[in-house]
Scaffold this motif. Structure first.
Motif, PDB file in Angstrom:
ATOM      1  N   ASP A 180       0.814  -1.218   0.000  1.00 49.31           N
ATOM      2  CA  ASP A 180       0.000   0.000   0.000  1.00 49.31           C
ATOM      3  C   ASP A 180       0.849   1.271   0.000  1.00 49.31           C
ATOM      4  OD1 ASP A 180       0.960  -0.167   2.555  1.00 49.31           O
ATOM      5  OD2 ASP A 180      -0.983  -0.079   3.564  1.00 49.31           O
ATOM      6  N   THR A 181       2.184   1.117   0.006  1.00 44.19           N
ATOM      7  CA  THR A 181       3.099   2.244  -0.174  1.00 44.19           C
ATOM      8  C   THR A 181       4.232   1.766  -1.080  1.00 44.19           C
ATOM      9  OG1 THR A 181       4.569   1.707   1.687  1.00 44.19           O
ATOM     10  CG2 THR A 181       2.629   3.075   2.179  1.00 44.19           C
ATOM     11  N   LEU A 182       4.968   2.721  -1.652  1.00 43.62           N
ATOM     12  CA  LEU A 182       6.111   2.342  -2.478  1.00 43.62           C
ATOM     13  C   LEU A 182       7.144   1.573  -1.656  1.00 43.62           C
ATOM     14  CD1 LEU A 182       6.810   5.457  -4.740  1.00 43.62           C
ATOM     15  CD2 LEU A 182       6.123   3.173  -5.477  1.00 43.62           C
ATOM     16  N   GLY A 183       7.384   2.055  -0.431  1.00 39.48           N
ATOM     17  CA  GLY A 183       8.356   1.394   0.420  1.00 39.48           C
ATOM     18  C   GLY A 183       7.975  -0.040   0.712  1.00 39.48           C
ATOM     19  N   GLU A 184       6.693  -0.275   0.967  1.00 40.10           N
ATOM     20  CA  GLU A 184       6.237  -1.642   1.251  1.00 40.10           C
ATOM     21  C   GLU A 184       6.404  -2.532   0.024  1.00 40.10           C
ATOM     22  OE1 GLU A 184       5.106  -4.668   3.618  1.00 40.10           O
ATOM     23  OE2 GLU A 184       5.287  -2.606   4.332  1.00 40.10           O
ATOM     24  N   ALA A 185       6.067  -2.001  -1.157  1.00 39.52           N
ATOM     25  CA  ALA A 185       6.216  -2.786  -2.378  1.00 39.52           C
ATOM     26  C   ALA A 185       7.679  -3.174  -2.602  1.00 39.52           C
ATOM     27  CB  ALA A 185       5.681  -2.004  -3.577  1.00 39.52           C
ATOM     28  N   LEU A 186       8.595  -2.229  -2.380  1.00 39.69           N
ATOM     29  CA  LEU A 186      10.026  -2.515  -2.560  1.00 39.69           C
ATOM     30  C   LEU A 186      10.535  -3.520  -1.521  1.00 39.69           C
ATOM     31  CD1 LEU A 186      11.255   1.086  -3.375  1.00 39.69           C
ATOM     32  CD2 LEU A 186      11.396  -0.873  -4.912  1.00 39.69           C
ATOM     33  N   LEU A 187      10.034  -3.392  -0.286  1.00 42.16           N
ATOM     34  CA  LEU A 187      10.475  -4.301   0.776  1.00 42.16           C
ATOM     35  C   LEU A 187      10.004  -5.731   0.519  1.00 42.16           C
ATOM     36  CD1 LEU A 187      11.936  -4.550   3.474  1.00 42.16           C
ATOM     37  CD2 LEU A 187       9.812  -3.922   4.625  1.00 42.16           C
ATOM     38  N   ARG A 188       8.895  -5.874  -0.196  1.00 42.44           N
ATOM     39  CA  ARG A 188       8.322  -7.204  -0.433  1.00 42.44           C
ATOM     40  C   ARG A 188       8.872  -7.871  -1.701  1.00 42.44           C
ATOM     41  NH1 ARG A 188       2.374  -7.928   1.713  1.00 42.44           N
ATOM     42  NH2 ARG A 188       2.443  -6.618   3.569  1.00 42.44           N
ATOM     43  N   LEU A 189       9.842  -7.259  -2.352  1.00 41.66           N
ATOM     44  CA  LEU A 189      10.375  -7.867  -3.573  1.00 41.66           C
ATOM     45  C   LEU A 189      10.877  -9.286  -3.305  1.00 41.66           C
ATOM     46  CD1 LEU A 189      12.318  -4.927  -5.239  1.00 41.66           C
ATOM     47  CD2 LEU A 189      10.533  -6.309  -6.336  1.00 41.66           C
ATOM     48  N   ALA A 190      10.329 -10.242  -4.043  1.00 42.73           N
ATOM     49  CA  ALA A 190      10.697 -11.650  -3.887  1.00 42.73           C
ATOM     50  C   ALA A 190      10.443 -12.344  -5.214  1.00 42.73           C
ATOM     51  CB  ALA A 190       9.872 -12.302  -2.780  1.00 42.73           C
ATOM     52  N   PRO A 191      11.119 -13.462  -5.463  1.00 43.69           N
ATOM     53  CA  PRO A 191      10.873 -14.181  -6.718  1.00 43.69           C
ATOM     54  C   PRO A 191       9.400 -14.514  -6.870  1.00 43.69           C
ATOM     55  CG  PRO A 191      12.799 -15.061  -5.609  1.00 43.69           C
ATOM     56  CD  PRO A 191      12.149 -14.113  -4.643  1.00 43.69           C
TER      57      PRO A 191
END
Length: 203
Positions: A180-191
């Motif tokens: 729900d934020t850019l930071g959260e999306a980046l933190l969740r980066l996974a294959p």
């Protein structure tokens, strides 16, 4: 964890990180718990049996800002019950803890951890970029849904979200993160999940 009812949505966290620590027990072990958080441990803390917060390393804070509430570790111990209540009520989802003005850990809303990939399963954005990969950031606005003249739902509503997609030099997606934020999306980066191939053609 006697007499503590674990909310259904937080049960996966209890299975992964162990039962919660009551606020008073957490105060008694505060230095130990904060030191463990610095080293990467996550501890669930409860107040009055129904208010929950997670004591986490700073690497679990999706967006670090100078505007976040910041507390020296010793002050946070004295106000721990209040801080857990603030996090639980979502008044302030992140409370940063410092030693000698250096952020060392944080209290956050445990709900954000439930479907966040475990650290060992993630691909850090900075490492991806250093390795020559490309990250594309996207905002999906969602849609409010639509009801037909007869009152039946024609289109289900969809919530907005941010997405981070990492590509290698062949434009193959190697990591995906949504939040729900850019930071959260980046933190969740996974294959991305492996695509299962059918044993036989569909036709």
């Amino acid at each position: 964890m006697d007499n503590i009812t674990v909310p259904f949505g937080l049960r996966p966290l209890v299975e992964r990180h162990g039962g919660p620590v009551d606020v008073e027990d957490a105060r008694a072990r505060w230095s130990e718990l904060v030191t463990a958080a610095e080293a990467g441990a996550i501890t669930l803390i409860t107040r009055d049996r129904y208010q929950w917060a997670a004591l986490v390393p700073m690497s679990e804070v999706a967006e670090i800002s100078p505007n976040l509430p910041t507390w020296p570790v010793s002050d946070a111990r004295a106000k721990l019950g209040h801080l857990v209540g603030e996090v639980h009520g979502l008044d302030t989802r992140v409370q940063v803890l410092t030693r000698h003005r250096r952020p060392v850990a944080a209290l956050i809303d445990p709900g954000v951890l439930v479907d966040r990939p475990e650290p060992a399963d993630r691909l850090p954005a900075d490492a991806l970029l250093r390795d020559g990969h490309r990250i594309e950031l996207v905002f999906e606005p969602g849609q409010p849904g639509r009801v037909g003249p007869d009152g039946e739902v024609v289109e289900e509503p969809e919530e907005w979200f941010y997405a981070a997609n990492a590509y290698d030099n062949h434009d193959t997606v190697i990591a995906v993160g949504v939040g729900d934020t850019l930071g959260e999306a980046l933190l969740r980066l996974a294959p991305p999940p492996a695509v299962e191939l059918a044993d036989s053609p569909p036709f």
